[in-house]
Design a protein around this motif. Structure first.
Motif, PDB file in Angstrom:
ATOM      1  N   THR A 247       0.849  -1.187   0.000  1.00 60.54           N
ATOM      2  CA  THR A 247       0.000   0.000   0.000  1.00 60.54           C
ATOM      3  C   THR A 247       0.886   1.238   0.000  1.00 60.54           C
ATOM      4  O   THR A 247       2.092   1.171   0.273  1.00 60.54           O
ATOM      5  CB  THR A 247      -0.908   0.020   1.233  1.00 60.54           C
ATOM      6  OG1 THR A 247      -0.088   0.095   2.416  1.00 60.54           O
ATOM      7  CG2 THR A 247      -1.766  -1.235   1.296  1.00 60.54           C
ATOM      8  N   ILE A 248       0.304   2.401  -0.268  1.00 63.52           N
ATOM      9  CA  ILE A 248       1.086   3.628  -0.330  1.00 63.52           C
ATOM     10  C   ILE A 248       1.688   3.971   1.034  1.00 63.52           C
ATOM     11  O   ILE A 248       2.817   4.475   1.115  1.00 63.52           O
ATOM     12  CB  ILE A 248       0.222   4.792  -0.868  1.00 63.52           C
ATOM     13  CG1 ILE A 248       1.083   6.041  -1.102  1.00 63.52           C
ATOM     14  CG2 ILE A 248      -0.926   5.094   0.077  1.00 63.52           C
ATOM     15  CD1 ILE A 248       2.138   5.861  -2.149  1.00 63.52           C
ATOM     16  N   THR A 249       0.990   3.652   2.123  1.00 60.09           N
ATOM     17  CA  THR A 249       1.544   3.928   3.453  1.00 60.09           C
ATOM     18  C   THR A 249       2.723   2.996   3.753  1.00 60.09           C
ATOM     19  O   THR A 249       3.716   3.408   4.369  1.00 60.09           O
ATOM     20  CB  THR A 249       0.471   3.765   4.533  1.00 60.09           C
ATOM     21  OG1 THR A 249      -0.147   2.476   4.411  1.00 60.09           O
ATOM     22  CG2 THR A 249      -0.604   4.837   4.382  1.00 60.09           C
ATOM     23  N   SER A 250       2.626   1.748   3.306  1.00 57.95           N
ATOM     24  CA  SER A 250       3.742   0.818   3.494  1.00 57.95           C
ATOM     25  C   SER A 250       4.957   1.256   2.683  1.00 57.95           C
ATOM     26  O   SER A 250       6.108   1.086   3.111  1.00 57.95           O
ATOM     27  CB  SER A 250       3.324  -0.599   3.089  1.00 57.95           C
ATOM     28  OG  SER A 250       2.251  -1.063   3.886  1.00 57.95           O
ATOM     29  N   GLN A 251       4.714   1.827   1.520  1.00 56.63           N
ATOM     30  CA  GLN A 251       5.813   2.340   0.710  1.00 56.63           C
ATOM     31  C   GLN A 251       6.564   3.447   1.448  1.00 56.63           C
ATOM     32  O   GLN A 251       7.794   3.496   1.434  1.00 56.63           O
ATOM     33  CB  GLN A 251       5.274   2.857  -0.617  1.00 56.63           C
ATOM     34  CG  GLN A 251       4.730   1.771  -1.534  1.00 56.63           C
ATOM     35  CD  GLN A 251       3.995   2.343  -2.737  1.00 56.63           C
ATOM     36  OE1 GLN A 251       4.279   3.444  -3.191  1.00 56.63           O
ATOM     37  NE2 GLN A 251       3.048   1.590  -3.272  1.00 56.63           N
ATOM     38  N   PHE A 252       5.822   4.325   2.117  1.00 55.82           N
ATOM     39  CA  PHE A 252       6.475   5.409   2.847  1.00 55.82           C
ATOM     40  C   PHE A 252       7.199   4.885   4.084  1.00 55.82           C
ATOM     41  O   PHE A 252       8.161   5.507   4.541  1.00 55.82           O
ATOM     42  CB  PHE A 252       5.460   6.491   3.212  1.00 55.82           C
ATOM     43  CG  PHE A 252       5.344   7.557   2.165  1.00 55.82           C
ATOM     44  CD1 PHE A 252       5.953   8.786   2.328  1.00 55.82           C
ATOM     45  CD2 PHE A 252       4.663   7.308   0.984  1.00 55.82           C
ATOM     46  CE1 PHE A 252       5.875   9.759   1.354  1.00 55.82           C
ATOM     47  CE2 PHE A 252       4.568   8.272  -0.003  1.00 55.82           C
ATOM     48  CZ  PHE A 252       5.179   9.504   0.174  1.00 55.82           C
ATOM     49  N   LEU A 253       6.765   3.762   4.621  1.00 55.71           N
ATOM     50  CA  LEU A 253       7.507   3.128   5.708  1.00 55.71           C
ATOM     51  C   LEU A 253       8.883   2.677   5.208  1.00 55.71           C
ATOM     52  O   LEU A 253       9.896   2.831   5.910  1.00 55.71           O
ATOM     53  CB  LEU A 253       6.721   1.943   6.260  1.00 55.71           C
ATOM     54  CG  LEU A 253       7.408   1.125   7.357  1.00 55.71           C
ATOM     55  CD1 LEU A 253       7.675   1.997   8.583  1.00 55.71           C
ATOM     56  CD2 LEU A 253       6.549  -0.086   7.732  1.00 55.71           C
ATOM     57  N   ILE A 254       8.929   2.154   3.986  1.00 56.67           N
ATOM     58  CA  ILE A 254      10.203   1.732   3.403  1.00 56.67           C
ATOM     59  C   ILE A 254      11.097   2.941   3.127  1.00 56.67           C
ATOM     60  O   ILE A 254      12.309   2.911   3.373  1.00 56.67           O
ATOM     61  CB  ILE A 254       9.948   0.924   2.115  1.00 56.67           C
ATOM     62  CG1 ILE A 254       9.288  -0.414   2.467  1.00 56.67           C
ATOM     63  CG2 ILE A 254      11.249   0.693   1.352  1.00 56.67           C
ATOM     64  CD1 ILE A 254       8.954  -1.277   1.276  1.00 56.67           C
ATOM     65  N   TYR A 255      10.503   4.021   2.638  1.00 55.54           N
ATOM     66  CA  TYR A 255      11.292   5.230   2.381  1.00 55.54           C
ATOM     67  C   TYR A 255      11.883   5.780   3.683  1.00 55.54           C
ATOM     68  O   TYR A 255      13.034   6.237   3.715  1.00 55.54           O
ATOM     69  CB  TYR A 255      10.436   6.301   1.718  1.00 55.54           C
ATOM     70  CG  TYR A 255       9.794   5.871   0.413  1.00 55.54           C
ATOM     71  CD1 TYR A 255      10.395   4.907  -0.391  1.00 55.54           C
ATOM     72  CD2 TYR A 255       8.581   6.415  -0.012  1.00 55.54           C
ATOM     73  CE1 TYR A 255       9.802   4.497  -1.574  1.00 55.54           C
ATOM     74  CE2 TYR A 255       7.993   6.021  -1.196  1.00 55.54           C
ATOM     75  CZ  TYR A 255       8.599   5.055  -1.970  1.00 55.54           C
ATOM     76  OH  TYR A 255       8.005   4.657  -3.144  1.00 55.54           O
ATOM     77  N   ALA A 256      11.096   5.727   4.758  1.00 60.57           N
ATOM     78  CA  ALA A 256      11.596   6.182   6.055  1.00 60.57           C
ATOM     79  C   ALA A 256      12.742   5.293   6.528  1.00 60.57           C
ATOM     80  O   ALA A 256      13.763   5.785   7.053  1.00 60.57           O
ATOM     81  CB  ALA A 256      10.466   6.188   7.083  1.00 60.57           C
ATOM     82  N   SER A 257      12.615   3.992   6.344  1.00 64.69           N
ATOM     83  CA  SER A 257      13.684   3.067   6.733  1.00 64.69           C
ATOM     84  C   SER A 257      14.936   3.301   5.895  1.00 64.69           C
ATOM     85  O   SER A 257      16.073   3.187   6.396  1.00 64.69           O
ATOM     86  CB  SER A 257      13.202   1.622   6.563  1.00 64.69           C
ATOM     87  OG  SER A 257      12.031   1.383   7.323  1.00 64.69           O
ATOM     88  N   TYR A 258      14.753   3.628   4.633  1.00 66.56           N
ATOM     89  CA  TYR A 258      15.872   3.933   3.739  1.00 66.56           C
ATOM     90  C   TYR A 258      16.668   5.124   4.264  1.00 66.56           C
ATOM     91  O   TYR A 258      17.907   5.068   4.364  1.00 66.56           O
ATOM     92  CB  TYR A 258      15.303   4.217   2.345  1.00 66.56           C
ATOM     93  CG  TYR A 258      16.294   4.755   1.340  1.00 66.56           C
ATOM     94  CD1 TYR A 258      17.141   3.901   0.628  1.00 66.56           C
ATOM     95  CD2 TYR A 258      16.353   6.118   1.064  1.00 66.56           C
ATOM     96  CE1 TYR A 258      18.031   4.396  -0.310  1.00 66.56           C
ATOM     97  CE2 TYR A 258      17.241   6.618   0.126  1.00 66.56           C
ATOM     98  CZ  TYR A 258      18.073   5.762  -0.566  1.00 66.56           C
ATOM     99  OH  TYR A 258      18.946   6.250  -1.489  1.00 66.56           O
ATOM    100  N   PHE A 259      15.977   6.197   4.629  1.00 62.61           N
ATOM    101  CA  PHE A 259      16.675   7.367   5.169  1.00 62.61           C
ATOM    102  C   PHE A 259      17.245   7.085   6.558  1.00 62.61           C
ATOM    103  O   PHE A 259      18.250   7.687   6.948  1.00 62.61           O
ATOM    104  CB  PHE A 259      15.735   8.571   5.209  1.00 62.61           C
ATOM    105  CG  PHE A 259      15.681   9.342   3.919  1.00 62.61           C
ATOM    106  CD1 PHE A 259      16.701  10.201   3.569  1.00 62.61           C
ATOM    107  CD2 PHE A 259      14.611   9.189   3.051  1.00 62.61           C
ATOM    108  CE1 PHE A 259      16.666  10.909   2.380  1.00 62.61           C
ATOM    109  CE2 PHE A 259      14.555   9.886   1.848  1.00 62.61           C
ATOM    110  CZ  PHE A 259      15.596  10.749   1.513  1.00 62.61           C
TER     111      PHE A 259
END
Length: 472
Positions: free
Chosen positions: A424-436
């Motif tokens: 989902t789009i919220t899960s995608q942003f969780l991955i982006y946060a983990s990336y940073f």
């Protein structure tokens, strides 16, 4: 022959020692390039592009836009970036800037008149050509002005695109919220703006030399003209030109490899380049899909304020960029630690965007994200520039952009296009946060190591001085 736009030469004829005819001194080309940058970035439709594509105008679904349309831009940029970088230097920048203007006009015209997924995909593919040509915009000015003006013109051309984007976003918000203007009209305004940019690019002075091969290209031009006169047939002339072009590419590739070795031999420069590439990857990924997140969490019958948020965050980022230029700090010692600490702030903002269902909190998080990112990327830019010759700046900029695009393509392939995940789009942003978060951890540890290593010799030297002080 011509006369100096800067007024420094009066009405005296041009001298042979100039990079360009005097009429193209620093004011003329910089002014034209700033107008081009402002108009090409003043694109009011972009803050509302997702709503335009998923609304009644195009009737695409959010799933189609997320997984079939937007990834085209990422993958196309990966394929096009290196060829455009090489061609940019060979053609001496201006033709590539004109090409960028043409592709902007074509892309937004296709967005307005096209329909269906394939039309949107073609528009994003053409748009990616324009984005790949950014290296010509940022490198052109260095080939037409003297080195003493580099710092001044860099601030102007970078400021022009930031102001252009902010004005476009703010205009979009005012027209939508107060004027009740349709999103289609925003697209028309965007098309007019990029068309003005295209017309402006035609008046840019043509550089006499390339940035990587200053002083060589003019001689090649002379030889080329002599060969033209001596050629007995058009076929032999074309063959001669083809051979020379092939030799030029080979020489350029060899020099690029040698320059890469020199540029990245410094560990400090290497780490700043790592942040520039990885940060660019994360920034464009977040900026590209944040509108999908807002469509998901915003209440029904809610007036979107995407344009206002984009405008305020861009202006705030520009102000933060200027503030960094006036900070007195030993960046060679503290720079990496600052990058790690503020990247952690970006991580927190993205984690909150993943957790919240309040559109205003999400807007605030994007404001923090963009402001901090622009500040940090400015630190990386001037730290890299300080350690390099100006002739290699375009090379490093292009390589960092390429590495960032490769990372973005990998991230898009995993997060967006992996069918087994279906995030989902919220899960995608969780991955982006983990990336940073991973970037923050890396640079925090590296920064602490640098501070300790730099601090130990200073402490030893101070102790030695204190020991010897009574003897004096």
């Amino acid at each position: 022959m011509g006369f100096c736009w800067s007024g420094e030469c009066g009405i005296r004829p041009c001298q042979a020692g100039y990079y360009m005819p005097c009429r193209a001194g620093w004011v003329g080309p910089t002014g034209l390039l700033c107008i081009y940058g402002f108009c090409s970035m003043m694109r009011p439709i972009e803050p509302f592009l997702t709503e335009f594509l998923t609304g009644t105008y195009k009737n695409l679904t959010t799933e189609q836009v997320t997984r079939q349309v937007y990834p085209v831009w990422t993958y196309s940029s990966l394929v096009l970036l290196v060829p455009v970088l090489l061609v940019t230097d060979y053609l001496r920048y201006k033709p590539v800037i004109i090409l960028q203007g043409i592709t902007y006009v074509t892309a937004f015209l296709l967005i307005l008149v096209g329909s269906g997924v394939h039309s949107a995909q073609w528009a994003l593919f053409i748009y990616s050509i324009a984005m790949a040509a950014d290296v010509a915009y940022f490198s052109y000015i260095y080939s037409v002005v003297e080195p003493s003006y580099y710092q001044k013109v860099t601030s102007y051309v970078r400021g022009a695109i930031l102001v252009g984007y902010a004005v476009g976003a703010l205009l979009a918000q005012l027209l939508v919220s107060l004027g009740g203007v349709s999103l289609y009209c925003l697209g028309v305004v965007t098309l007019i703006s990029v068309s003005i940019a295209l017309l402006t690019s035609l008046f840019l002075p043509m550089p006499k030399t390339s940035l990587f091969h200053k002083g060589r290209y003019s001689a090649q031009q002379v030889n080329s003209s002599e060969d033209t006169e001596d050629s007995e047939s058009q076929g032999s002339f074309i063959w001669t030109k083809s051979v020379k072009a092939t030799k030029y590419v080979r020489r350029m590739l060899r020099r690029l490899l040698l320059d890469c070795k020199k540029c990245y031999s410094s560990t400090a420069v290497l780490f700043f380049c790592i942040w520039a590439a990885t940060g660019m990857c994360g920034f464009y990924q977040v900026a590209g899909y944040v509108q999908i997140l807002w469509v998901y969490i915003q209440p029904h019958n809610f007036t979107a304020y995407n344009g206002g948020v984009e405008a305020i965050s861009t202006l705030s980022g520009a102000a933060a960029t200027v503030a960094v230029g006036h900070m007195t700090l030993d960046w060679s010692v503290w720079g990496e630690l600052v990058l790690g600490g503020f990247t952690f702030l970006i991580t927190g903002a993205l984690f909150l965007m993943n957790l919240t269902h309040n559109i205003w909190i999400s807007y605030t998080c994007l404001f923090i994200f963009k402001t901090v990112y622009m500040q940090l990327t400015t630190i990386c830019t001037f730290q890299i520039a300080k350690a390099l010759d100006r002739e290699r700046y375009a090379l490093v900029f292009g390589i960092n952009s390429f590495v960032g695009t490769v990372l973005q393509s990998v991230l898009t392939g995993i997060v967006i296009n992996t069918k087994s995940l279906q995030l989902t789009i919220t899960s995608q942003f969780l991955i982006y946060a983990s990336y940073f978060a991973a970037i923050s951890l890396l640079f925090t540890l590296r920064g602490m190591y640098t501070v300790l290593c730099m601090g130990q010799p200073a402490a030893s030297h101070q102790a030695e001085r204190e020991t010897r002080l009574p003897e004096a």
